[in-house]
Each structure stands twice: as C-alpha cells, then as structure tokens.
Design a protein around this motif. Structure first.
Motif, short mmCIF file in Angstrom:
data_model
loop_
_atom_site.label_atom_id
_atom_site.label_comp_id
_atom_site.label_asym_id
_atom_site.label_seq_id
_atom_site.Cartn_x
_atom_site.Cartn_y
_atom_site.Cartn_z
N ALA A 83 0.84 -1.20 0.00
CA ALA A 83 0.00 0.00 0.00
C ALA A 83 0.88 1.25 0.00
O ALA A 83 0.62 2.20 -0.75
N THR A 84 1.92 1.25 0.81
CA THR A 84 2.83 2.40 0.85
C THR A 84 3.49 2.61 -0.50
O THR A 84 3.52 3.72 -1.04
N ARG A 85 4.03 1.54 -1.07
CA ARG A 85 4.70 1.64 -2.37
C ARG A 85 3.72 2.05 -3.46
O ARG A 85 4.06 2.86 -4.33
N GLY A 86 2.52 1.49 -3.43
CA GLY A 86 1.51 1.85 -4.43
C GLY A 86 1.07 3.30 -4.30
O GLY A 86 0.94 4.01 -5.31
N ARG A 127 -1.36 19.32 -4.97
CA ARG A 127 -1.71 18.84 -3.63
C ARG A 127 -2.56 17.58 -3.74
O ARG A 127 -3.58 17.57 -4.42
N LEU A 128 -2.14 16.54 -3.03
CA LEU A 128 -2.90 15.30 -2.94
C LEU A 128 -3.30 15.11 -1.49
O LEU A 128 -2.49 15.30 -0.58
N GLU A 129 -4.54 14.72 -1.28
CA GLU A 129 -5.07 14.54 0.07
C GLU A 129 -5.57 13.11 0.27
O GLU A 129 -5.88 12.42 -0.69
N LEU A 130 -5.66 12.71 1.51
CA LEU A 130 -6.31 11.46 1.88
C LEU A 130 -6.78 11.56 3.32
O LEU A 130 -6.35 12.45 4.05
N GLY A 131 -7.64 10.66 3.69
CA GLY A 131 -8.10 10.61 5.07
C GLY A 131 -8.27 9.18 5.52
O GLY A 131 -8.54 8.30 4.71
N HIS A 132 -8.09 8.94 6.80
CA HIS A 132 -8.29 7.61 7.37
C HIS A 132 -8.96 7.76 8.73
O HIS A 132 -8.79 8.77 9.41
N ARG A 133 -9.73 6.73 9.09
CA ARG A 133 -10.33 6.73 10.43
C ARG A 133 -9.20 6.76 11.46
O ARG A 133 -8.17 6.11 11.28
N ALA A 163 -2.86 1.42 10.92
CA ALA A 163 -2.14 0.87 9.76
C ALA A 163 -2.27 1.80 8.56
O ALA A 163 -1.29 2.05 7.84
N SER A 164 -3.45 2.34 8.34
CA SER A 164 -3.65 3.28 7.23
C SER A 164 -2.86 4.56 7.47
O SER A 164 -2.30 5.14 6.53
N CYS A 165 -2.79 5.01 8.70
CA CYS A 165 -2.00 6.19 9.04
C CYS A 165 -0.53 5.94 8.71
O CYS A 165 0.15 6.81 8.14
N ALA A 166 -0.03 4.76 9.04
CA ALA A 166 1.36 4.43 8.76
C ALA A 166 1.63 4.41 7.26
O ALA A 166 2.68 4.88 6.79
N VAL A 167 0.70 3.87 6.47
CA VAL A 167 0.84 3.87 5.01
C VAL A 167 0.98 5.30 4.51
O VAL A 167 1.89 5.63 3.75
N ALA A 168 0.06 6.16 4.93
CA ALA A 168 0.07 7.55 4.47
C ALA A 168 1.38 8.25 4.85
O ALA A 168 2.01 8.91 4.01
N THR A 169 1.79 8.09 6.08
CA THR A 169 3.00 8.75 6.57
C THR A 169 4.24 8.27 5.82
O THR A 169 5.06 9.07 5.37
N ARG A 170 4.37 6.94 5.68
CA ARG A 170 5.54 6.40 4.96
C ARG A 170 5.56 6.80 3.50
O ARG A 170 6.63 6.91 2.89
#
Length: 180
Positions: free
Chosen positions: A100-103, A119-125, A130-137
């Motif tokens: 997910a991070t690489r993708g 600017r690209l945005e995303l949101g996670h609960r 795990a989703s937060c870690a994907v976004a951050t990495r």
C-alpha cells in the motif's frame, strides 16, 4: 514470480475482486458499499468504475504474481486548484508487506508528474493506525482531525487528514512499476 506492480483494471479481474471481497469483508465500505456477491456484480463494478479513467478519477490495480490484491487511485481531481483525493485498499493477505505504501507513493508521483497536481489529500479513520502508517511512509503529512466525519451503520468516526504537496521531499520509498 513476477514483481508487484500497478496496472489498469480489466473485466478479467472480476474473479480476483470477488475473491478479495470474500477474503476481506471490510472492503465493502472501500468499494462504496457495492453488493459484490458474485462475479457478474464484480465485473460490472470494474467495467463501470474501476476500469474507467476520466479527467477526475483514475484507479490502478495492485498486482502480485498476476493476481489483483488491491487498488490505489486518485479521485476528485480538480485542475483549477491542482488538487485531488487519493485512496487505497488491499486484501487482508496482502497487507503488512509495504504494498500500500509503495503503491500510494507511486500513484502520488504519477499524479504530480502526469496530471500536474500540486496537492494530494487522503483521510483515514483515527482508529486505523495501519492506514496512518501507510500515508505517513508514502510522504503524506498529517494535517488534522475532522470530527465525526464518517458514518458506518450507526457509528461515527473521526478522520485524520493527510496531504502531500509536489514540493514535499520524496518519501524514500521504492515505488512499484506502473503500466499506465
């Protein structure tokens, strides 16, 4: 064994999408709550949404050993302000491998370079670390929490918003091959 990569969806991926939904029932909300109980319904979702690129939406299948195991995309593309929303999901068995991070890092670079987005945005609960870690990495900086933004059933969830600007440093993540 082929290396993981991204490519456009095709209706031939209906079986993989059906298997993904059976393996990971939590994907239903990632797929807009679509009823995907059979191959026909999966094929229709692919044909009507996932395989269709438009000026405002692009989906890429995450492929491992010839089988689709997820999706990474860019939607709500807005060219006046050069912004978009990014999103991703993986089957349960494909999680925890950095896909997910690489993708996400790959699609972010593509959106900056090919679509000219700033600017690209995303949101996670907030209850999904795990989703937060994907976004951050993947180089998406946390920007704040939107209280009670999402509702699933009777329960509401706070959402943490992240963004990646074209001017942000590259995240140092090995990207996936993208067959656009």
């Amino acid at each position: 064994m082929t290396s993981p990569h991204l490519r456009r969806w095709t209706t031939a991926d209906a079986g993989a999408l059906h298997a993904a939904v059976l393996e990971s029932p939590d994907l239903a909300r990632q797929l807009g709550g679509a009823e995907l109980g059979d191959l026909r319904a999966c094929g229709e979702l692919i044909e009507g949404e996932l395989a269709v690129s438009s000026p405002s939406q692009h989906h890429f299948a995450v492929v491992v050993d010839g089988t689709v195991v997820g999706n990474v995309g860019v939607g709500s593309v807005e060219h006046v302000h050069e912004t978009a929303w990014t999103f991703y999901w993986l089957t349960a068995s494909a999680r925890g491998q950095g896909l997910a991070t690489r993708g996400l890092a790959t699609v972010a670079r593509w959106a900056h370079d090919e679509l000219g987005l700033f600017r690209l945005e995303l949101g996670h609960r907030v209850n999904n670390p795990a989703s937060c870690a994907v976004a951050t990495r993947a180089g998406f900086a946390a920007e704040g929490v939107e209280r009670a933004k999402l509702r699933y059933g009777a329960e509401r969830y706070d959402v943490e918003t992240h963004a990646r600007l074209i001017t942000d440093p590259a995240p140092g993540v090995r990207t996936l091959r993208l067959a656009a």
